[in-house]
Design a protein around this motif. Structure first.
Motif, short mmCIF file in Angstrom:
data_model
loop_
_atom_site.label_atom_id
_atom_site.label_comp_id
_atom_site.label_asym_id
_atom_site.label_seq_id
_atom_site.Cartn_x
_atom_site.Cartn_y
_atom_site.Cartn_z
N GLU A 78 -32.04 -27.00 -27.02
CA GLU A 78 -30.78 -27.62 -26.58
C GLU A 78 -30.19 -28.51 -27.67
O GLU A 78 -29.69 -29.60 -27.41
CB GLU A 78 -31.00 -28.42 -25.29
N THR A 121 -41.17 -28.16 -25.19
CA THR A 121 -40.07 -28.91 -24.57
C THR A 121 -40.09 -30.35 -25.07
O THR A 121 -41.14 -30.87 -25.45
CB THR A 121 -40.18 -28.93 -23.03
N GLU A 175 -26.40 -34.85 -26.72
CA GLU A 175 -27.85 -34.73 -26.59
C GLU A 175 -28.55 -36.03 -26.21
O GLU A 175 -29.71 -36.01 -25.80
CB GLU A 175 -28.43 -34.16 -27.89
N SER A 188 -29.56 -35.54 -22.63
CA SER A 188 -30.75 -34.72 -22.41
C SER A 188 -32.01 -35.47 -22.85
O SER A 188 -33.09 -35.30 -22.26
CB SER A 188 -30.63 -33.39 -23.15
N GLU A 247 -32.94 -37.71 -20.02
CA GLU A 247 -33.56 -36.93 -18.95
C GLU A 247 -35.02 -36.61 -19.29
O GLU A 247 -35.91 -36.69 -18.45
CB GLU A 247 -32.77 -35.64 -18.71
#
Length: 540
Positions: free
Chosen positions: A389, A405, A531, A534, A537
């Protein structure tokens, strides 16, 4: 009293047990008398040249009319915007002084290109640069960040047809390379006392010149400090510096983390200054006190962590209301000048209690050397372990990247924190564009369950960077970098600001991982504004 301290619970017991020995050791009067033997024979050479801060109030008094006169001259010429280029103690104390006084002062303590451009341009439509004076502050006179900023401003002033000699003021030690070059070129120069280290320099020219030019009543700061000098000079159980030193460095086992909470005080930003003073002074030889700047609702406060001693900065009018609600904490109140004096004394005393030299910084230079080596060699950046991402993930140990991840990498990093350890977040970004990144600290502290610090790079390299390398080997490190199309040449240098900040981040990561065996994760945001969300998160 100009400074007041209140104790309860565990920390009161620690102080009650520790204070008599400190009083009997005559350390307070010894510091006041300039006794360089207090920190042992290995530290004597350095400490004999580093105790000038004890006399900073009287030494600095003659500077006040000179600074005020220069401000009046500049204002008469329409020069009303002050930018300070400095690092570490050269910027942190002025930032606190100006913020507390409510006076605008632009702090440039970064090499992020966007931040440098913002300091250069300000409000371009309002013609900010045309009414700007730059204060260049460097004790050593060779600090790469301040030298680079000076070069950029000189070129920008010339482009406007402004003589830089009329718009740049230099603060440095007498005889430094900057002092010699600036005087030869014809710049206005203020010399600071060379017997004062950078982090103890709040009440010297480094703290007073930029804030005085910005419009702060600097004589009042000196008055506040002077009102406290007698209190800290005497060997008495009522000496607030002895009490504070006992609270932050006493006890067995010692609480080796110092949680700094601002709760209703009129002083703005003091924990950032304390963080540098305490971390750089004590973080060496495998020991130290790690300051952690907290909010009143931070996880470390709520959890009552047994390795964190909370110090709550309050105003005197509020402290009585707080006593019963914050059992086991240290509550301090006082004027800004008093805070500077008491914390400086307490930190020097804490260094003696820990058996280290509180005036050197032996591990700061390693990251600078690594960055210079990268700028000279310009190696290709190592490929990321993976990209997800838009976030490039690099790790010091391939095992950290096994999940594929960002959330998994962070969990793997937290798992590397030993008992009694900590997480350090280091953000090498334009903090004017991404101020929300500082909120990541609270999420990481909650997610990791560990005391968590946050530092803007490269500024922290001149402060907590010493603790990271010289203190206990219990930290794990999360670097956050940004990719940006914005860059800026550094006149007379073969590298840009963008290349410099990248080298500083990579150099420090290399020293931490290769030189000290510490886990390091580097996340590079290729579209930072998107970003960051993200990243938040993933940290939850």
């Amino acid at each position: 009293m100009s400074f007041d301290i209140h104790l309860s619970g565990h920390v009161k017991s620690v102080v009650d047990a520790t204070l008599p020995g400190l009083v009997a050791s005559l350390v307070a009067s010894g510091i006041t008398a300039g006794d360089a033997t207090l920190w042992g024979p290995d530290a004597e050479d350095e400490s004999s040249n580093r105790l000038g801060w004890v006399e900073a109030v009287s030494v600095s008094r003659p500077l006040v009319p000179e600074i005020v006169a220069l401000r009046q001259t500049l204002v008469a010429q329409g020069v009303t915007r002050v930018v300070l280029a400095g690092m570490g103690g050269s910027s942190l104390a002025p930032e606190v002084i100006a913020q507390t006084a409510g006076v605008p002062l632009v702090i440039l303590d970064s090499t992020a290109p966007g931040q440098v451009l913002a300091a250069l341009d300000g409000d371009a439509q309002a013609g900010d640069l045309a009414k700007t004076v730059l204060v260049v502050s460097s004790k050593s006179g060779s600090t790469v960040e301040t030298d680079s900023a000076k070069r950029a401003f000189e070129a920008a002033f010339r482009d406007l047809g402004i003589d830089p000699l009329e718009r740049i003021v230099v603060v440095t030690d007498p005889g430094s390379p900057l002092d010699q070059a600036a005087r030869a070129d014809g710049y206005t120069v203020f010399n600071a006392d060379p017997t004062v280290g950078g982090r103890y320099s709040a009440l010297t020219a480094f703290g007073l010149v930029p804030t005085g030019l910005a419009g702060v009543d600097i004589a009042e700061i000196l008055d506040e400090a002077e009102a406290t000098l007698l209190e800290v000079a005497i060997d008495s159980p009522d000496n607030p510096a002895l009490v504070l030193a006992a609270a932050i460095a006493g006890g067995e086992p010692r609480r080796d983390k110092l949680g700094l909470v601002t709760d209703g005080t009129h002083i703005v930003g003091l924990p950032d200054w304390i963080e540098q003073l305490v971390a750089e002074s004590t973080g060496k030889e495998g020991t130290g006190i790690l300051p952690v700047v907290l909010l009143p609702v931070s996880p470390e406060v709520e959890s009552g962590a047994t390795d964190v001693q909370i110090v709550r900065l309050v105003d005197e009018a509020k402290r009585f209301h707080l006593f019963e609600h914050h059992h086991g904490e240290v509550l301090v109140s006082g004027s800004l000048g008093a805070q500077f004096v008491v914390w400086e004394y307490a930190t020097a005393i804490a260094g003696r209690m820990l058996g280290i030299n509180p005036f050197d910084q032996p591990d700061v230079e390693s990251a600078k050397i690594a960055a210079r080596g990268l700028l000279d060699a310009r190696p290709e950046q190592a490929p990321p372990a993976f990209i997800v991402e838009g976030v490039e993930v690099r790790v010091s140990d391939p095992a950290l990247a096994a999940s594929g991840t960002v959330a998994g990498v962070l969990d793997a990093l937290w798992a590397q924190v030993p008992d009694g350890g900590y997480v350090a977040i280091q953000a090498y970004v334009n903090r004017l564009a991404l101020p929300q990144l500082q909120g990541l600290r609270e999420l990481v502290a909650a997610d990791s369950g560990k005391p968590t610090t946050f530092g803007w790079g490269p500024r922290f390299l001149h402060s907590t960077g010493q603790y990271h390398k010289g203190g206990p080997a219990t930290g794990v490190f999360l670097q956050i970098l940004e990719q940006t199309d914005v860059d800026l040449e550094i006149p007379g240098r073969p590298f840009t600001f963008g290349q410099l900040i990248q080298a500083q981040a990579a150099g420090d990561a290399g020293v931490l991982a290769d030189g000290h065996g510490r886990p390091v994760v580097t996340l590079t945001l290729t579209d930072p504004q998107i970003e960051v969300l993200s990243l938040f998160e993933a940290a939850q």
